[in-house]
Scaffold this motif. Structure first.
Motif, short mmCIF file in Angstrom:
data_model
loop_
_atom_site.label_atom_id
_atom_site.label_comp_id
_atom_site.label_asym_id
_atom_site.label_seq_id
_atom_site.Cartn_x
_atom_site.Cartn_y
_atom_site.Cartn_z
N ARG A 144 48.04 32.29 91.61
CA ARG A 144 47.28 33.40 91.77
C ARG A 144 47.14 33.84 93.20
NH1 ARG A 144 42.43 35.84 91.45
NH2 ARG A 144 43.05 38.12 90.87
N PHE A 145 46.96 33.17 93.76
CA PHE A 145 46.12 33.54 94.86
C PHE A 145 47.19 33.28 96.17
CE2 PHE A 145 44.85 31.57 98.91
CZ PHE A 145 43.72 32.47 99.11
N LEU A 146 48.23 32.25 95.84
CA LEU A 146 48.91 31.80 97.14
C LEU A 146 50.22 32.86 96.56
CD1 LEU A 146 48.56 28.28 97.08
CD2 LEU A 146 47.83 29.96 98.69
N GLN A 150 48.85 37.53 101.24
CA GLN A 150 49.54 38.87 101.76
C GLN A 150 48.80 39.10 103.67
OE1 GLN A 150 51.30 42.07 99.62
NE2 GLN A 150 52.53 41.86 100.42
N VAL A 151 49.25 38.21 104.55
CA VAL A 151 49.03 37.99 105.41
C VAL A 151 49.22 39.63 106.37
CG1 VAL A 151 48.98 35.82 106.89
CG2 VAL A 151 50.97 37.64 107.03
N ASP A 154 53.21 45.04 105.17
CA ASP A 154 54.87 44.27 105.86
C ASP A 154 55.22 43.28 105.13
OD1 ASP A 154 54.06 47.41 106.78
OD2 ASP A 154 53.65 46.44 108.50
N VAL A 155 55.16 42.30 105.49
CA VAL A 155 55.51 41.39 104.80
C VAL A 155 54.84 41.06 103.57
CG1 VAL A 155 55.35 38.90 104.55
CG2 VAL A 155 54.34 39.83 106.87
N ALA A 156 56.34 41.08 102.23
CA ALA A 156 56.20 41.26 101.04
C ALA A 156 56.40 39.12 100.08
CB ALA A 156 57.49 41.35 100.26
#
Length: 248
Positions: A144-146, A150-151, A154-156
């Motif tokens: 769930r966490f990892l 998202q950093v 815009d990064v999926a």
């Protein structure tokens, strides 16, 4: 009429029979798991959704569902075969252990046979318990966490099926081994390598080591997940102290 002792070749022939019977049961169990694909993967993929039972029990209210993708032509089929094989090994493991123990037991004294039975059964049950703890607690919190981290918006995240399965199997194996701690300590205590006083004296060091191991097992940044993982391992250490003192 006095029975002649078995020769080396007799033992080798019996071992071959044990291996063949064990492999046959593993193959049959894996085949059953393979053909029950929907049931098998409904269990394997359940932790990727917020509807999983562990999230509801922990009071996780955020709704999420991780999407998995396939990047190779044969990846889904090979993953299906690999998961079915692991399931077959897990299902057949009691029979395999029974066969191996039946091969070894005649060469043991009565007290040795009793001790070996206790060790084998306890080690198997602890490994299964560690696997269940990973499936119902540690792996869901980790994925769930990892899986949702998202950093940047815009990064999926595009998680692959292979990555998901590798993480599940790897963590399950690690937790199964970790849960062997009481058994290892009991054996070391019985042989005199450690004692309850030594384990009690180094309890603080053990807690630090447990926290470090928990951080490695679940590479998340929230303290709650770290403590949830560390707590059962710490309890295992305390149980190990009790077992070692009991068997002194």
């Amino acid at each position: 009429m006095k029975q002649e002792p078995a020769t080396f070749w007799d033992h080798l022939d019996e071992l071959r029979s044990v291996i063949i019977r064990s492999l046959l049961v593993v193959v049959i169990s894996a085949a059953v798991a393979f053909f029950l694909k929907d049931a098998l993967f409904s269990v394997v993929l359940a932790p990727r959704s917020s509807q999983f039972v562990s999230y509801r029990l922990l009071g996780v209210e955020e709704s999420f569902r991780l999407s998995l993708m396939n990047t190779g032509l044969t990846e889904q089929f090979m993953t299906h075969m690999r998961v079915a094989l692991y399931a077959g090994l897990l299902l057949a493991s009691p029979y395999v252990l029974y066969q191996l123990f039946g091969f070894i037991a005649p060469g043991l004294y009565k007290n040795e046979r009793r001790a070996a039975t206790w060790i084998v059964c306890s080690a198997y049950l602890m490994f299964i318990l560690g696997t269940l703890v990973d499936y119902f607690l540690i792996f869901p919190l980790t994925i769930r966490f990892l899986g949702t981290y998202q950093v940047s918006p815009d990064v999926a995240n595009m998680l692959t099926l292979q990555s998901y399965i590798d993480t599940l199997i790897g963590m399950s194996f690690i937790m199964g081994v970790v849960f062997e701690l009481p058994m290892v300590c009991a054996i070391l205590g019985k042989t005199g390598f450690i004692n309850g006083q030594l384990m009690t004296a180094y309890r603080r060091h053990a807690v630090v080591a447990i926290l470090i191991a928990s951080a490695i097992i679940t590479p998340t940044t929230d303290a709650f997940t770290l403590l949830v993982v560390a707590l059962p391992i710490w309890l295992l250490y305390e149980i190990s102290i009790f077992i070692v003192k009991l068997n002194k």
